[in-house]
Design a protein around this motif. Structure first.
Motif, PDB file in Angstrom:
ATOM      1  N   HIS A  54       0.815  -1.222   0.000  1.00 47.50           N
ATOM      2  CA  HIS A  54       0.000   0.000   0.000  1.00 47.50           C
ATOM      3  C   HIS A  54       0.850   1.274   0.000  1.00 47.50           C
ATOM      4  O   HIS A  54       0.301   2.371   0.100  1.00 47.50           O
ATOM      5  CB  HIS A  54      -0.915   0.019   1.223  1.00 47.50           C
ATOM      6  N   GLY A 294      -9.262   2.544  -2.045  1.00 52.02           N
ATOM      7  CA  GLY A 294      -9.531   1.251  -2.670  1.00 52.02           C
ATOM      8  C   GLY A 294     -10.869   1.253  -3.383  1.00 52.02           C
ATOM      9  O   GLY A 294     -11.068   0.562  -4.379  1.00 52.02           O
ATOM     10  N   ALA A 340     -11.442  -0.685   6.166  1.00 52.15           N
ATOM     11  CA  ALA A 340     -11.403  -2.124   5.863  1.00 52.15           C
ATOM     12  C   ALA A 340     -10.686  -2.890   6.960  1.00 52.15           C
ATOM     13  O   ALA A 340     -10.964  -4.060   7.181  1.00 52.15           O
ATOM     14  CB  ALA A 340     -10.711  -2.353   4.519  1.00 52.15           C
ATOM     15  N   CYS A 345     -14.121  -5.362   3.300  1.00 57.85           N
ATOM     16  CA  CYS A 345     -14.430  -4.575   2.097  1.00 57.85           C
ATOM     17  C   CYS A 345     -15.847  -4.022   2.097  1.00 57.85           C
ATOM     18  O   CYS A 345     -16.152  -3.079   1.381  1.00 57.85           O
ATOM     19  CB  CYS A 345     -14.170  -5.416   0.848  1.00 57.85           C
ATOM     20  N   GLU A 348     -15.631  -0.505   2.539  1.00 55.25           N
ATOM     21  CA  GLU A 348     -15.078   0.318   1.451  1.00 55.25           C
ATOM     22  C   GLU A 348     -16.010   0.307   0.233  1.00 55.25           C
ATOM     23  O   GLU A 348     -16.701   1.269  -0.041  1.00 55.25           O
ATOM     24  CB  GLU A 348     -13.684  -0.185   1.046  1.00 55.25           C
ATOM     25  N   ILE A 349     -16.025  -0.819  -0.470  1.00 52.26           N
ATOM     26  CA  ILE A 349     -16.854  -0.892  -1.672  1.00 52.26           C
ATOM     27  C   ILE A 349     -18.334  -0.810  -1.295  1.00 52.26           C
ATOM     28  O   ILE A 349     -19.132  -0.154  -1.978  1.00 52.26           O
ATOM     29  CB  ILE A 349     -16.571  -2.197  -2.459  1.00 52.26           C
ATOM     30  N   THR A 386     -15.397  -9.450   2.355  1.00 51.49           N
ATOM     31  CA  THR A 386     -14.099  -9.440   3.036  1.00 51.49           C
ATOM     32  C   THR A 386     -13.051  -8.626   2.261  1.00 51.49           C
ATOM     33  O   THR A 386     -13.224  -8.340   1.073  1.00 51.49           O
ATOM     34  CB  THR A 386     -13.572 -10.879   3.173  1.00 51.49           C
ATOM     35  N   CYS A 387     -11.987  -8.305   2.959  1.00 47.98           N
ATOM     36  CA  CYS A 387     -10.861  -7.603   2.334  1.00 47.98           C
ATOM     37  C   CYS A 387      -9.662  -8.550   2.335  1.00 47.98           C
ATOM     38  O   CYS A 387      -9.162  -8.925   3.389  1.00 47.98           O
ATOM     39  CB  CYS A 387     -10.540  -6.346   3.132  1.00 47.98           C
ATOM     40  N   ASP A 388      -9.230  -8.959   1.132  1.00 41.89           N
ATOM     41  CA  ASP A 388      -8.145  -9.948   1.052  1.00 41.89           C
ATOM     42  C   ASP A 388      -7.241  -9.651  -0.144  1.00 41.89           C
ATOM     43  O   ASP A 388      -7.050 -10.488  -1.023  1.00 41.89           O
ATOM     44  CB  ASP A 388      -8.739 -11.364   0.946  1.00 41.89           C
ATOM     45  N   PRO A 389      -6.698  -8.425  -0.197  1.00 43.00           N
ATOM     46  CA  PRO A 389      -5.928  -8.047  -1.392  1.00 43.00           C
ATOM     47  C   PRO A 389      -4.668  -8.891  -1.600  1.00 43.00           C
ATOM     48  O   PRO A 389      -3.878  -9.063  -0.672  1.00 43.00           O
ATOM     49  CB  PRO A 389      -5.570  -6.579  -1.130  1.00 43.00           C
ATOM     50  N   VAL A 394      -3.374  -2.949  -3.782  1.00 42.33           N
ATOM     51  CA  VAL A 394      -4.776  -2.567  -4.003  1.00 42.33           C
ATOM     52  C   VAL A 394      -5.113  -2.802  -5.485  1.00 42.33           C
ATOM     53  O   VAL A 394      -5.368  -1.872  -6.245  1.00 42.33           O
ATOM     54  CB  VAL A 394      -5.017  -1.098  -3.579  1.00 42.33           C
ATOM     55  N   PRO A 397      -8.583  -8.171  -5.291  1.00 43.43           N
ATOM     56  CA  PRO A 397      -9.737  -8.005  -6.170  1.00 43.43           C
ATOM     57  C   PRO A 397     -10.199  -6.565  -6.347  1.00 43.43           C
ATOM     58  O   PRO A 397     -11.213  -6.300  -6.982  1.00 43.43           O
ATOM     59  CB  PRO A 397     -10.822  -8.769  -5.395  1.00 43.43           C
ATOM     60  N   CYS A 398      -9.457  -5.619  -5.783  1.00 39.37           N
ATOM     61  CA  CYS A 398      -9.947  -4.251  -5.599  1.00 39.37           C
ATOM     62  C   CYS A 398     -10.406  -3.558  -6.879  1.00 39.37           C
ATOM     63  O   CYS A 398     -11.457  -2.910  -6.898  1.00 39.37           O
ATOM     64  CB  CYS A 398      -8.851  -3.438  -4.940  1.00 39.37           C
ATOM     65  N   ARG A 401     -13.517  -4.947  -8.334  1.00 36.01           N
ATOM     66  CA  ARG A 401     -14.595  -4.824  -7.347  1.00 36.01           C
ATOM     67  C   ARG A 401     -15.290  -3.458  -7.434  1.00 36.01           C
ATOM     68  O   ARG A 401     -16.461  -3.317  -7.088  1.00 36.01           O
ATOM     69  CB  ARG A 401     -14.037  -5.083  -5.949  1.00 36.01           C
ATOM     70  N   GLU A 448      -8.033  -6.494   5.790  1.00 29.69           N
ATOM     71  CA  GLU A 448      -6.874  -5.778   5.226  1.00 29.69           C
ATOM     72  C   GLU A 448      -5.548  -6.254   5.827  1.00 29.69           C
ATOM     73  O   GLU A 448      -4.655  -5.448   6.076  1.00 29.69           O
ATOM     74  CB  GLU A 448      -7.039  -4.270   5.420  1.00 29.69           C
TER      75      GLU A 448
END
Ligand code: SF4
Length: 465
Positions: A54, A294, A340, A345, A348-349, A386-389, A394, A397-398, A401, A448
């Motif tokens: 990041h 993100g 996140a 996520c 965020e999303i 979920t957040c699993d970058p 980022v 899947p950001c 997504r 995250e």
């Protein structure tokens, strides 16, 4: 809710950058800035685990140099960081050189966390007279920063005409006054600054958003970080316009509009707008945090869709859109989280999709209840996300997504416009409470940290940067 900054992350890039600037202010106030001998930075929790991908260390160094994330030339990032690395020297606040080795002086504490928030960083400073002290800051999401011991509730000395903590409060004021959500927000914002300034700021936010979309649609190549993700906005834009020539944003807009209203054509464009923004974000480009980096592509993609395909190309409509979106984001921040690292996520999303859904609904002529219903629908179908970058970057899947968040926002808005909110079973406050409960129950692997999900199932080998 909207801040102009630099990618790729609001909590891991913009927040730490701002924390470093606040730390410089604190040193200045204590008359210590010119007396600094050395600085060491400790990163905890999520900041440590995904900080490399990041750009956290980059942001901290630029912040300590006194650079402003709103105006700093993004093309100069690599050069500035290279210079610090090569000279082993950092010029704090742009004035006072100190010895600084980023590898040793920024420490990633992968197994340590501080209780207040997973995104914590501590500045350890030693003065020339041997005295030393520490200050800890928390990056609580969306680029917001809180210093240890200080409140996160902002400027409470301002009395707002319409105090709002929940969707119920907002609806109460709308019903009492007959005003639209955006009108309520504009009145409240006028407690901080004259109305023309708020309008000017909103238009400036949109200028940065649209420049970001346009740049992303016209930049090709591979994203940085080692995953070798190819940018897609460029080719999609070219394919959709069938190599038509144009010279600037306005003529590009005319070309898009000339393509008609076919469903798949519109769908492709919404994806293209969202991809473009998040590819810029992943490349340390200039973006608007909305409400995070993100998720920076959702709101611009929906607003650009509204401008291109719903006749929303007027300053008044754009301001209305952004004001409504911001209020919904603020209610989520107060009732749950936009971080996140706290909520995955969905924070965020999910939140950006809810913000865009409400804004589009009001802009399309929906009632206040329909706008809030649209926000509820959008979040309801992001719950538990979920957040699993992968690789802590980022990117996956950001980036994709954001296309999903934008499309869900448009669908939620359309559903709400075709519905009677009086019959809705789930309120916006109800879904915000559910989101928060889900956040509390969510395993930290999905917040995250890149310790679970796609991040561990997709093998990659990233080189150290
Ligand atoms: S997975 Fe979602 S929350 Fe996590 S970094 Fe990507 S966009 Fe942000």
């Amino acid at each position: 809710m909207f801040k102009i900054g630099i990618g790729p992350s609001s909590s891991h890039t913009l927040g730490p950058w701002k924390a470093a600037l606040q730390f410089l202010d604190s040193l200045e106030q204590g008359n210590n800035l010119k007396k600094v001998h050395s600085i060491k930075v400790l990163l905890y929790g999520s900041l440590a685990k995904t900080g490399v991908g990041h750009g956290t260390a980059v942001a901290i160094q630029l912040g300590l140099c006194g650079e402003d994330p709103v105006t700093f030339d993004v093309t100069a990032i690599d050069k500035s960081i290279f210079q610090i690395k090569q000279t082993q020297q950092l010029i704090i606040a742009g004035k006072y050189p100190i010895d600084f080795n980023p590898v040793d002086d920024i420490e990633f504490l992968f197994t340590e966390s501080l209780p207040f928030h997973p995104n914590a960083l501590t500045f350890l400073v030693q003065l020339q007279n041997g005295e030393s002290f520490a200050e800890t800051y928390y990056s609580i999401g969306g680029g917001f920063v809180v210093k240890e011991g200080e409140t996160s509730h902002g400027n409470n000395s301002v009395v707002l005409p319409f105090p709002i903590n929940t969707a119920k409060d907002l609806l109460h004021w709308c019903m009492k006054t007959g005003m639209m959500i955006s009108e309520i927000v504009l009145e409240n914002e006028s407690s901080w600054r004259p109305e023309p300034d708020t309008r000017k700021q909103a238009i400036n936010i949109w200028r940065v958003m649209k420049e970001c979309i346009y740049r992303g649609c016209h930049t090709q190549g591979v994203l940085p970080g080692g995953l070798n993700v190819k940018r897609r906005g460029f080719n999609l834009n070219r394919r959709l316009l069938k190599d038509t020539t144009y010279t600037d944003y306005e003529s590009w807009l005319s070309c898009i509009k000339a393509g008609g209203n076919n469903f798949t054509y519109i769908l492709d464009w919404v994806s293209c707008f969202a991809l473009a923004v998040n590819e810029e974000n992943a490349s340390f480009g200039r973006v608007v945090t909305a409400p995070t980096n993100g998720a920076a592509g959702v709101i611009p993609a929906v607003l650009q869709y509204y401008i291109c395909f719903c006749d929303g190309n007027s300053e008044e409509k754009i301001i209305q859109f952004l004001l409504t979106a911001s209020e919904v984001g603020s209610i989520f921040k107060k009732g749950a989280t936009i971080s996140a690292a706290m909520g995955g996520c969905q924070a965020e999303i999910g939140v950006s999709s809810a913000m865009a859904a409400a804004a589009l609904t009001e802009a399309m002529g929906g009632s206040q209840r329909q706008a809030l219903m649209a926000a509820e629908i959008a979040m309801e179908h992001h719950l538990g996300l979920t957040c699993d970058p992968i690789g802590g970057l980022v990117q996956i899947p950001c980036i994709e997504r954001n296309t999903m968040g934008a499309i869900k926002a448009i669908t939620a808005s359309q559903l709400a416009l075709q519905s009677q909110p009086d019959f809705a079973k789930v309120s916006l406050d109800g879904v915000i409470k559910t989101m928060w409960d889900t956040a509390l129950d969510m395993n930290s692997k999905y917040k995250e940290t890149s310790d679970g999900g796609l991040a561990i199932h997709i093998p990659i080998s990233l080189s150290e940067c």
